[in-house]
Enzyme design. Sequence first.
Site, PDB file in Angstrom:
ATOM      1  CB  CYS A 161      -0.984   0.059   1.070  1.00 16.73           C
ATOM      2  SG  CYS A 161      -2.114  -1.253   1.300  1.00 16.73           S
TER       3      CYS A 161
ATOM      4  NE  ARG B  32       4.599   1.737   0.170  1.00 16.07           N
ATOM      5  CZ  ARG B  32       5.389   1.696   1.462  1.00 16.07           C
ATOM      6  NH1 ARG B  32       6.310   2.154   1.457  1.00 16.07           N
ATOM      7  NH2 ARG B  32       4.604   1.487   2.426  1.00 16.07           N
TER       8      ARG B  32
ATOM      9  CD1 TRP C 147       0.163  -6.180  -2.401  1.00 13.31           C
ATOM     10  CD2 TRP C 147      -0.646  -6.793  -0.618  1.00 13.31           C
ATOM     11  NE1 TRP C 147       0.612  -7.528  -2.255  1.00 13.31           N
ATOM     12  CE2 TRP C 147       0.313  -7.863  -0.995  1.00 13.31           C
ATOM     13  CE3 TRP C 147      -1.013  -7.072   0.946  1.00 13.31           C
ATOM     14  CZ2 TRP C 147       0.476  -9.100  -0.316  1.00 13.31           C
ATOM     15  CZ3 TRP C 147      -0.659  -8.281   1.444  1.00 13.31           C
ATOM     16  CH2 TRP C 147       0.011  -9.262   0.982  1.00 13.31           C
TER      17      TRP C 147
ATOM     18  CG  ASN D 286      -0.395   2.546   3.621  1.00 15.86           C
ATOM     19  OD1 ASN D 286      -1.019   2.369   2.843  1.00 15.86           O
ATOM     20  ND2 ASN D 286       0.629   2.764   3.479  1.00 15.86           N
ATOM     21  N   GLY D 287      -2.017  -0.497   6.439  1.00 15.31           N
ATOM     22  CA  GLY D 287      -2.200  -0.980   7.642  1.00 15.31           C
ATOM     23  C   GLY D 287      -3.516  -2.114   7.819  1.00 15.31           C
TER      24      GLY D 287
ATOM     25  CD  GLU E 183      18.010 -13.821  -1.761  1.00 20.02           C
ATOM     26  OE1 GLU E 183      17.269 -14.355  -1.066  1.00 20.02           O
ATOM     27  OE2 GLU E 183      17.796 -12.811  -2.350  1.00 20.02           O
TER      28      GLU E 183
ATOM     29  CE  LYS F 122      15.512 -11.946  -4.813  1.00 18.69           C
ATOM     30  NZ  LYS F 122      15.988 -11.444  -3.741  1.00 18.69           N
TER      31      LYS F 122
ATOM     32  CD  GLU G 218      11.497 -12.386  -4.408  1.00 18.43           C
ATOM     33  OE1 GLU G 218      10.677 -12.038  -3.553  1.00 18.43           O
ATOM     34  OE2 GLU G 218      12.510 -11.871  -4.251  1.00 18.43           O
TER      35      GLU G 218
ATOM     36  CG  HIS H 130      17.839 -37.871   3.918  1.00 21.71           C
ATOM     37  ND1 HIS H 130      17.965 -39.320   4.215  1.00 21.71           N
ATOM     38  CD2 HIS H 130      19.117 -37.329   3.878  1.00 21.71           C
ATOM     39  CE1 HIS H 130      19.280 -39.420   4.740  1.00 21.71           C
ATOM     40  NE2 HIS H 130      19.929 -38.239   4.444  1.00 21.71           N
TER      41      HIS H 130
ATOM     42  CE  LYS I 132      12.767  -3.308  -2.197  1.00 20.74           C
ATOM     43  NZ  LYS I 132      13.495  -4.400  -2.500  1.00 20.74           N
TER      44      LYS I 132
HETATM   45  C1  G6P Z   1       9.333  -8.588   1.466  1.00 13.83           C
HETATM   46  C2  G6P Z   1      10.000  -8.100   0.314  1.00 13.83           C
HETATM   47  C3  G6P Z   1      11.368  -8.992   0.354  1.00 13.83           C
HETATM   48  C4  G6P Z   1      12.074  -8.621   1.579  1.00 13.83           C
HETATM   49  C5  G6P Z   1      11.247  -8.959   2.586  1.00 13.83           C
HETATM   50  C6  G6P Z   1      11.930  -8.210   4.015  1.00 13.83           C
HETATM   51  O1  G6P Z   1       8.819  -9.970   1.234  1.00 13.83           O
HETATM   52  O2  G6P Z   1       9.209  -8.607  -1.050  1.00 13.83           O
HETATM   53  O3  G6P Z   1      12.262  -8.573  -0.942  1.00 13.83           O
HETATM   54  O4  G6P Z   1      13.145  -9.345   1.725  1.00 13.83           O
HETATM   55  O5  G6P Z   1      10.007  -8.063   2.546  1.00 13.83           O
HETATM   56  O6  G6P Z   1      12.038  -6.987   3.905  1.00 13.83           O
HETATM   57  P1  G6P Z   1      12.711  -6.105   4.737  1.00 13.83           P
HETATM   58  O7  G6P Z   1      12.499  -4.699   4.295  1.00 13.83           O
HETATM   59  O8  G6P Z   1      12.492  -6.293   6.092  1.00 13.83           O
HETATM   60  O9  G6P Z   1      14.333  -6.352   4.365  1.00 13.83           O
END
Ligand code: G6P
Length: 609
Positions: free
Chosen positions: A2, A27, A74, A100-101, A482, A486, A489, A505, A604
């Site tokens: 949001c 965001r 969102w 927001n929230g 990671e 990546k 997502e 396993h 984000k």
């Molecule tokens: C969301 C984002 C990720 C990020 C995570 C933690 O899921 O899409 O890219 O790693 O939040 O965010 P932060 O701002 O706490 O690193």
Amino acid sequence: MCGIVGYIGDKKAAPILLAGLKKLEYRGYDSAGIAVQEKKAVKIVKKEGKLDKLKSRTEEEVFYGRTGIGHTRWATHGRPSDINSHPHTDSFSEIVIVHNGIIENFRELKEELSAAGHQFKSETDTEVVAHLISTYYDDDLRTAVNKTVERLEGSFALAVMSRQEKDKIIAVRKDSPLIIGLGENENFLASDIPAYLEHTDNFYILEDGEIADIRKDKVNIYKFNGDLIVNKNKTKISWDAEMAEKQGYQHFMLKEIHEQPESLKRLLEDNLNGGQIDLTASGLAEDWLDNYDKIHIVACGTAYHSGALAKYLLEDKLRIPVEVEVASEYRYRNPIVDAGTLMIVVSQSGETADTLAALRLAKKKGASVLALTNSRDSSIARESDMVIYLKAGPEIAVASTKAYTNMVAAFYLLLVDGMRQRDNISDQITAEYTSDLIKLPEMIRKLSEQSKEQIQAIANNYEDKENIFFIGRNTDYTLALEGALKLKEISYIHAEAYPAGELKHGTLALIEEGVPVVALGSRADIFSKLFSNLKEVKARGAETLLITEENQKFETESVDHLIELPILNKDFAGLLAIIPLQLLAYYTALNCGEDIDQPRNLAKSVTVE
Ligand code: G6P
């Protein structure tokens, strides 16, 4: 997650609101809307989908007004739709609001208001707040908002306008970020700084429990108890608007991948003093390691993966117990945390709700909290005892790259600074580690250039795959995590990471002809073990990609694709190995034609739990 914007001044508000929302697109959102104060009424346009849809809708309407608020939503309460989009109003369209929230007690409030005759148009928690404000409204919007927030449970950032009071926007913050940009005869409101960087570099950062009365020529900020805050600190932002633009790259993600040598160098230089690592500016004592008997690392998403990597290194070299956990789990169990605990929270945005809650929990139990964050005035930075700023610059793409690199590098700095404090580690070894660290930015630059074409070719092969597996051992396992995150997502291809030794396993059952397996072999010390696992998958038909250091010896017939890394200290090789993984995810998503910077359903900055 949001985005809120607001404008009050002498210019037409609508284009400024839309431009601000565009800057907050990163965001994550699924609908958007704006409300502008016109002569007789507040005009609202809102639309499900991307901002372009809203923009074409606004072009059909004429907006003259100089005051307005806007929002990218969102969905949490109610699916994405025109009706559920913000702004929302009360029954008489007197009060207009964006939020927001999450309002946790919205059901109770809705029942109470419904019993009093209020009728609701949407399924959102936000609309309930608009109605509640209207019940308290008596020609003074700030007082009505103030009375309302006292009844709300949960997290919220609100921007509110009233049809009666066209000269003001009231903004309020509790556990969800909000900033006010200060201009000449105009002021701006937003969830995040990049929204209005091109207009001003001067900001008020609202704190929890503050309510702002924003006019075009002044801003007054009050506490919830009504006290005016005098001499509220202004924050001067050193990023320029350029830094938050694509600068010729097709996507922010690609730009941010290529910015890594520079942003990493910035972080290292910031924490080096006469060639020695010096973290005292963060608030850490020179002999900090002696003050703690354990470390807890807590974070979400990519930030969590940086902590997972750090656990291997910190425990190995510093011999201190390290626990690493995702914040949403940590906060709802009963962790053993006390005054002997160094709690390290990692967060790019500094606003992630679960991470913030975990920080508060640990602090309450007496832990000292060190934040690794990219966001100077964020809630996490302000509530932590010590902070290492990541200095990655604005990261716009939802999929984190340069912030991750600097998170890992910040852990490397802690590692080497800790090694200096350990009597059993010689000064010479610590000096070698420091000098290896300094080599990293240039090595990353060369590697990104050299491996690009090869990775594009591999990515051409991945776009039609349904499943891709990533395997590794030790720190390489955390890189696998990671790399898989990546890829999934942004390309939406199912990807899983496994500790290489765990394959047989269970997961091995999923390997069949043509399934890609990416094997991370950056650590020379356990390469032979990893390679045995690679051979196991090859024997079952997998298409293998090996990422390992140059000159590594192995049986080439088991390897379909090879990416070679320059040779560096095995403990730091992870920051080299991550580069091809980021590029692989990027180019695969590009081939799949996905919206790389704003993947579906993701945000984000995740400011709700
Ligand atoms: C969301 C984002 C990720 C990020 C995570 C933690 O899921 O899409 O890219 O790693 O939040 O965010 P932060 O701002 O706490 O690193």
